[in-house]
Design an enzyme around this catalytic site. Structure first.
Site, PDB file in Angstrom:
ATOM      1  N   ASP A 174     -21.226 -15.137 -15.417  1.00 43.20           N
ATOM      2  CA  ASP A 174     -20.023 -16.429 -15.354  1.00 43.20           C
ATOM      3  C   ASP A 174     -18.845 -15.882 -14.866  1.00 43.20           C
ATOM      4  O   ASP A 174     -17.877 -16.576 -14.610  1.00 43.20           O
ATOM      5  CB  ASP A 174     -19.768 -17.073 -16.749  1.00 43.20           C
ATOM      6  CG  ASP A 174     -20.839 -17.885 -17.043  1.00 43.20           C
ATOM      7  OD1 ASP A 174     -21.654 -18.344 -16.137  1.00 43.20           O
ATOM      8  OD2 ASP A 174     -21.118 -18.220 -18.195  1.00 43.20           O
ATOM      9  N   HIS A 226     -13.091   8.206   3.028  1.00 44.69           N
ATOM     10  CA  HIS A 226     -12.848   6.830   2.309  1.00 44.69           C
ATOM     11  C   HIS A 226     -13.188   7.006   0.996  1.00 44.69           C
ATOM     12  O   HIS A 226     -13.758   6.255   0.041  1.00 44.69           O
ATOM     13  CB  HIS A 226     -13.984   5.879   3.078  1.00 44.69           C
ATOM     14  CG  HIS A 226     -13.677   5.170   4.061  1.00 44.69           C
ATOM     15  ND1 HIS A 226     -14.585   4.750   5.008  1.00 44.69           N
ATOM     16  CD2 HIS A 226     -12.326   4.947   4.539  1.00 44.69           C
ATOM     17  CE1 HIS A 226     -14.035   4.602   6.266  1.00 44.69           C
ATOM     18  NE2 HIS A 226     -12.748   4.550   6.069  1.00 44.69           N
ATOM     19  N   ASP A 262      -3.358   6.865  -0.313  1.00 48.05           N
ATOM     20  CA  ASP A 262      -3.602   5.814   0.608  1.00 48.05           C
ATOM     21  C   ASP A 262      -3.438   4.279  -0.167  1.00 48.05           C
ATOM     22  O   ASP A 262      -4.562   4.248  -0.605  1.00 48.05           O
ATOM     23  CB  ASP A 262      -4.695   5.943   1.443  1.00 48.05           C
ATOM     24  CG  ASP A 262      -4.499   4.840   2.693  1.00 48.05           C
ATOM     25  OD1 ASP A 262      -3.979   3.896   2.616  1.00 48.05           O
ATOM     26  OD2 ASP A 262      -5.200   5.033   3.718  1.00 48.05           O
ATOM     27  N   ASP A 266       0.455  -1.063   4.042  1.00 45.04           N
ATOM     28  CA  ASP A 266      -0.594  -0.061   3.975  1.00 45.04           C
ATOM     29  C   ASP A 266       0.063   1.477   4.152  1.00 45.04           C
ATOM     30  O   ASP A 266       0.583   1.662   5.212  1.00 45.04           O
ATOM     31  CB  ASP A 266      -1.689  -0.214   5.267  1.00 45.04           C
ATOM     32  CG  ASP A 266      -2.931   0.847   5.415  1.00 45.04           C
ATOM     33  OD1 ASP A 266      -2.729   1.555   4.600  1.00 45.04           O
ATOM     34  OD2 ASP A 266      -3.703   0.613   6.378  1.00 45.04           O
ATOM     35  N   HIS A 314     -10.331  10.046  12.990  1.00 43.50           N
ATOM     36  CA  HIS A 314      -9.873   8.549  13.264  1.00 43.50           C
ATOM     37  C   HIS A 314      -8.761   8.077  14.178  1.00 43.50           C
ATOM     38  O   HIS A 314      -8.187   9.134  14.569  1.00 43.50           O
ATOM     39  CB  HIS A 314      -9.699   7.969  11.582  1.00 43.50           C
ATOM     40  CG  HIS A 314      -8.645   8.676  11.082  1.00 43.50           C
ATOM     41  ND1 HIS A 314      -7.256   8.225  11.295  1.00 43.50           N
ATOM     42  CD2 HIS A 314      -8.357   9.643  10.436  1.00 43.50           C
ATOM     43  CE1 HIS A 314      -6.399   9.008  10.647  1.00 43.50           C
ATOM     44  NE2 HIS A 314      -7.201   9.732   9.689  1.00 43.50           N
ATOM     45  N   HIS A 321      -3.928   0.677  13.366  1.00 45.34           N
ATOM     46  CA  HIS A 321      -4.876  -0.498  13.417  1.00 45.34           C
ATOM     47  C   HIS A 321      -3.906  -1.667  13.161  1.00 45.34           C
ATOM     48  O   HIS A 321      -2.791  -1.263  12.721  1.00 45.34           O
ATOM     49  CB  HIS A 321      -5.742  -0.614  12.158  1.00 45.34           C
ATOM     50  CG  HIS A 321      -5.412  -0.256  10.896  1.00 45.34           C
ATOM     51  ND1 HIS A 321      -4.653  -1.373  10.144  1.00 45.34           N
ATOM     52  CD2 HIS A 321      -5.771   0.690  10.148  1.00 45.34           C
ATOM     53  CE1 HIS A 321      -4.404  -0.591   9.135  1.00 45.34           C
ATOM     54  NE2 HIS A 321      -4.934   0.523   8.910  1.00 45.34           N
ATOM     55  N   HIS A 357      -7.056  -4.440   7.741  1.00 46.02           N
ATOM     56  CA  HIS A 357      -7.352  -4.268   9.073  1.00 46.02           C
ATOM     57  C   HIS A 357      -7.266  -5.687   9.844  1.00 46.02           C
ATOM     58  O   HIS A 357      -8.226  -6.426   9.885  1.00 46.02           O
ATOM     59  CB  HIS A 357      -8.885  -3.935   9.287  1.00 46.02           C
ATOM     60  CG  HIS A 357      -8.962  -2.061   8.842  1.00 46.02           C
ATOM     61  ND1 HIS A 357      -9.982  -1.434   8.870  1.00 46.02           N
ATOM     62  CD2 HIS A 357      -7.865  -1.360   8.472  1.00 46.02           C
ATOM     63  CE1 HIS A 357      -9.718  -0.306   8.273  1.00 46.02           C
ATOM     64  NE2 HIS A 357      -8.369  -0.292   8.251  1.00 46.02           N
ATOM     65  N   GLU A 367      -0.761   6.469  11.552  1.00 43.31           N
ATOM     66  CA  GLU A 367      -1.293   7.263  10.598  1.00 43.31           C
ATOM     67  C   GLU A 367      -2.214   8.395  11.095  1.00 43.31           C
ATOM     68  O   GLU A 367      -3.314   8.550  10.901  1.00 43.31           O
ATOM     69  CB  GLU A 367      -2.138   6.313   9.559  1.00 43.31           C
ATOM     70  CG  GLU A 367      -3.112   5.478  10.463  1.00 43.31           C
ATOM     71  CD  GLU A 367      -4.075   4.662   9.355  1.00 43.31           C
ATOM     72  OE1 GLU A 367      -4.613   5.423   8.468  1.00 43.31           O
ATOM     73  OE2 GLU A 367      -4.416   3.586   9.658  1.00 43.31           O
ATOM     74  N   TYR A 419      -7.657  16.756   8.440  1.00 41.78           N
ATOM     75  CA  TYR A 419      -8.545  17.356   7.579  1.00 41.78           C
ATOM     76  C   TYR A 419      -9.361  18.304   7.580  1.00 41.78           C
ATOM     77  O   TYR A 419     -10.187  18.529   8.585  1.00 41.78           O
ATOM     78  CB  TYR A 419      -9.422  15.973   7.119  1.00 41.78           C
ATOM     79  CG  TYR A 419      -8.639  14.664   7.435  1.00 41.78           C
ATOM     80  CD1 TYR A 419      -8.140  14.114   6.303  1.00 41.78           C
ATOM     81  CD2 TYR A 419      -8.597  14.240   8.654  1.00 41.78           C
ATOM     82  CE1 TYR A 419      -7.303  12.990   6.385  1.00 41.78           C
ATOM     83  CE2 TYR A 419      -7.853  12.948   8.623  1.00 41.78           C
ATOM     84  CZ  TYR A 419      -7.001  12.340   7.531  1.00 41.78           C
ATOM     85  OH  TYR A 419      -6.413  11.329   7.729  1.00 41.78           O
ATOM     86  N   ARG A 422      -2.682  12.984   5.343  1.00 43.37           N
ATOM     87  CA  ARG A 422      -2.292  11.848   6.441  1.00 43.37           C
ATOM     88  C   ARG A 422      -0.910  11.410   5.750  1.00 43.37           C
ATOM     89  O   ARG A 422      -0.474  11.190   4.652  1.00 43.37           O
ATOM     90  CB  ARG A 422      -3.447  10.941   6.126  1.00 43.37           C
ATOM     91  CG  ARG A 422      -3.165   9.585   6.728  1.00 43.37           C
ATOM     92  CD  ARG A 422      -4.409   8.765   7.048  1.00 43.37           C
ATOM     93  NE  ARG A 422      -4.955   8.033   5.759  1.00 43.37           N
ATOM     94  CZ  ARG A 422      -5.947   8.521   5.126  1.00 43.37           C
ATOM     95  NH1 ARG A 422      -6.699   9.548   5.666  1.00 43.37           N
ATOM     96  NH2 ARG A 422      -6.399   7.827   4.117  1.00 43.37           N
ATOM     97  N   GLU A 480       1.107   7.830   6.746  1.00 47.70           N
ATOM     98  CA  GLU A 480       1.006   6.555   7.409  1.00 47.70           C
ATOM     99  C   GLU A 480       2.162   5.509   7.117  1.00 47.70           C
ATOM    100  O   GLU A 480       2.393   5.334   5.825  1.00 47.70           O
ATOM    101  CB  GLU A 480      -0.388   5.962   6.912  1.00 47.70           C
ATOM    102  CG  GLU A 480      -0.524   4.537   7.189  1.00 47.70           C
ATOM    103  CD  GLU A 480      -2.000   3.613   6.731  1.00 47.70           C
ATOM    104  OE1 GLU A 480      -2.258   4.245   5.662  1.00 47.70           O
ATOM    105  OE2 GLU A 480      -2.410   2.964   7.255  1.00 47.70           O
TER     106      GLU A 480
END
Ligand code: CA
Length: 463
Positions: free
Chosen positions: A34, A241, A258, A269, A352, A356, A363, A411, A415, A432, A434
């Site tokens: 539910d 990710h 992030d 972001d 990457h 974006h 995105h 960004e 790595y 990173r 960003e």
């Protein structure tokens, strides 16, 4: 006119005479038994209505007449599920031509669609509703003997709406600035919590920092995070990710966060990478400064008239210079800077893109290719030359030209996974940085600099 009415008027102006747009909101989704997932309206629908309730559909014709079907008032249901605006109020409150109960949708929609040529429907929205739309068109087709004309095509309304949403109006940039301000505060809170907890020798896991972020988002009125937060300690920062998991955060680690909140339907972001104990080590700082310089190059390359790909190309060049200078790439085996860039020798460390679009969706929608290159003018690859297993690469000459009102992330990152070819002091460092950039007539406005990026500022903040 409120901003939603203005957008409906613009969409109507893009329709040919006799066209109708049918824009549904998102369905509710069951999580288990539910319990539903927290409800989030469809971005296209909200963009045109400002209406947050589920089970709603907007119909709009080329005269900018707008009909809303929405949940009917139902005091019994409202006791359980909360207030409903109701069709009696909706037309006036939302500035619509008319509103009806969602229960009347299947019986009334065919009459609104009869004698119209083309129906515009956002293919990227609600598949169940697309099936219903096709059912209404079938129902109209069966009555053609009575003299009505049935619509003969369904076109993708995203083609028009994506272009509209790509350029943010003042109402949107205002909200996006507020969302970025909240997210910046949350990043600062998490940084400071991290250093303090280590100083006090408290148990410190990645999810503790996520809790700080969520608390700060919500405290300032954000409805929910714009996406699942990444809080990655130490080597986890090299997993792109990664989520906020239960790894311990130790003094000497870098922490990559992030995370961004959503506010009134708009995403922010932000990524920051900081030393858990508040002090960068020498090698951490070398990588960090390289990424920061790459971001500065990206910022300098972001302006009206530049290509969408320019910030990426500018970042890549600076990152490659850094990788060569630090001995992570070796001129003897990898060649000159130009070789490294041309043959993408940097991809083990930077895999990457730099940007974006950002907007209602993290995105966000909007083509990364100039529209003139996607229409009939663009030559398609002959099948004989096509390798179907390779993704088509957007030719740099076709890249979108930046215009005032576009919002994109900047960004860059590095790595560094353990490898015998890489100096050991850099192993497991992931960085990173960003920020969210609004393209302005002159240059760019960074919306997310409420949280600093300079090494000295971060160390000061965490001291
Ligand atoms: Ca991000």
């Amino acid at each position: 006119m409120n901003p939603f009415q203005k957008r409906r008027a613009f969409l109507a102006s893009q329709l040919a005479p006799g066209d109708v747009a049918v824009i549904p909101t998102a369905p509710e989704r069951s999580r288990n038994r539910d319990a539903n997932y927290p409800y989030r309206f469809d971005s296209y629908f909200y963009y045109l209505t400002g209406f947050e309730e589920p089970n709603s559909v907007l119909l709009l014709n080329d005269q900018a007449e707008s009909i809303l079907f929405c949940p009917p008032k139902d005091l019994e249901k409202e006791i359980w599920d909360g207030y409903r605006l109701g069709p009696e109020q909706a037309a006036e409150t939302l500035g619509l031509t008319k509103a009806y109960s969602f229960d009347q949708l299947d019986s009334m929609a065919p009459a609104f669609l009869s004698n119209h040529e083309t129906i515009w429907f956002p293919f990227a929205s609600n598949p169940e509703m697309k099936g219903r739309l096709e059912g209404w068109i079938d129902a109209i087709s069966q009555k053609v003997r009575t003299g009505v004309r049935a619509p003969h095509s369904i076109k993708n309304a995203c083609l028009i709406l994506d272009e509209m949403r790509l350029i943010k109006d003042a109402h949107e940039t205002d909200i996006m600035k507020k969302a970025c301000d909240i997210s910046a505060l949350a990043h600062i809170k998490a940084m400071q919590y991290c250093a303090r907890a280590l100083r006090l020798n408290e148990d410190l896991k990645e999810y503790h920092l996520e809790a700080e972020l969520l608390h700060e988002f919500r405290r300032h009125g954000s409805e929910y995070p714009a996406y699942t937060s990444i809080v990655a300690a130490g080597a986890n920062a090299c997993v792109l990710h990664y989520r906020a998991d239960k790894a311990a955060i130790r003094s000497g680690d870098l922490v990559l966060i992030d995370a961004g909140c959503e506010l009134n339907g708009y995403a922010s972001d932000i990524t920051r990478t900081f030393p858990a104990n508040g002090r960068f080590s020498g090698p951490q700082r070398e990588i960090y400064d390289c990424v920061l310089s790459a971001q500065e190059a990206a910022i300098a390359a972001t302006r009206t008239g530049a290509k969408f790909s320019d910030p990426h190309d500018a970042s890549v060049r600076v990152l490659c210079e850094g990788l060569l200078a630090l001995g992570i790439l070796n001129p003897k085996t990898h060649g000159t800077l130009e070789d490294v860039i041309a043959h993408k020798k940097y991809t083990p460390f930077y895999m990457h893109r730099t940007s974006h679009w950002l907007g209602m969706d993290v995105h966000d929608c909007g083509s990364y290719v100039e529209p003139t290159h996607t229409q009939e003018g663009a030559a398609s690859t002959p099948w004989s030359d096509l390798d179907p297993l390779k993704a088509p690469s957007a030719n740099a000459t076709q890249s979108r030209i930046l215009k005032p009102g576009m919002v994109l992330t900047l960004e860059p990152g590095l790595y560094i996974r353990p490898s015998p070819d890489v100096p050991e002091q850099y192993w497991n460092i992931g960085v990173r940085i960003e920020d969210d950039a609004l393209v302005c007539p002159q240059g760019v406005e960074l919306l997310s600099r409420g949280v600093p990026v300079a090494v000295a500022d971060i160390e000061h903040l965490m001291a």
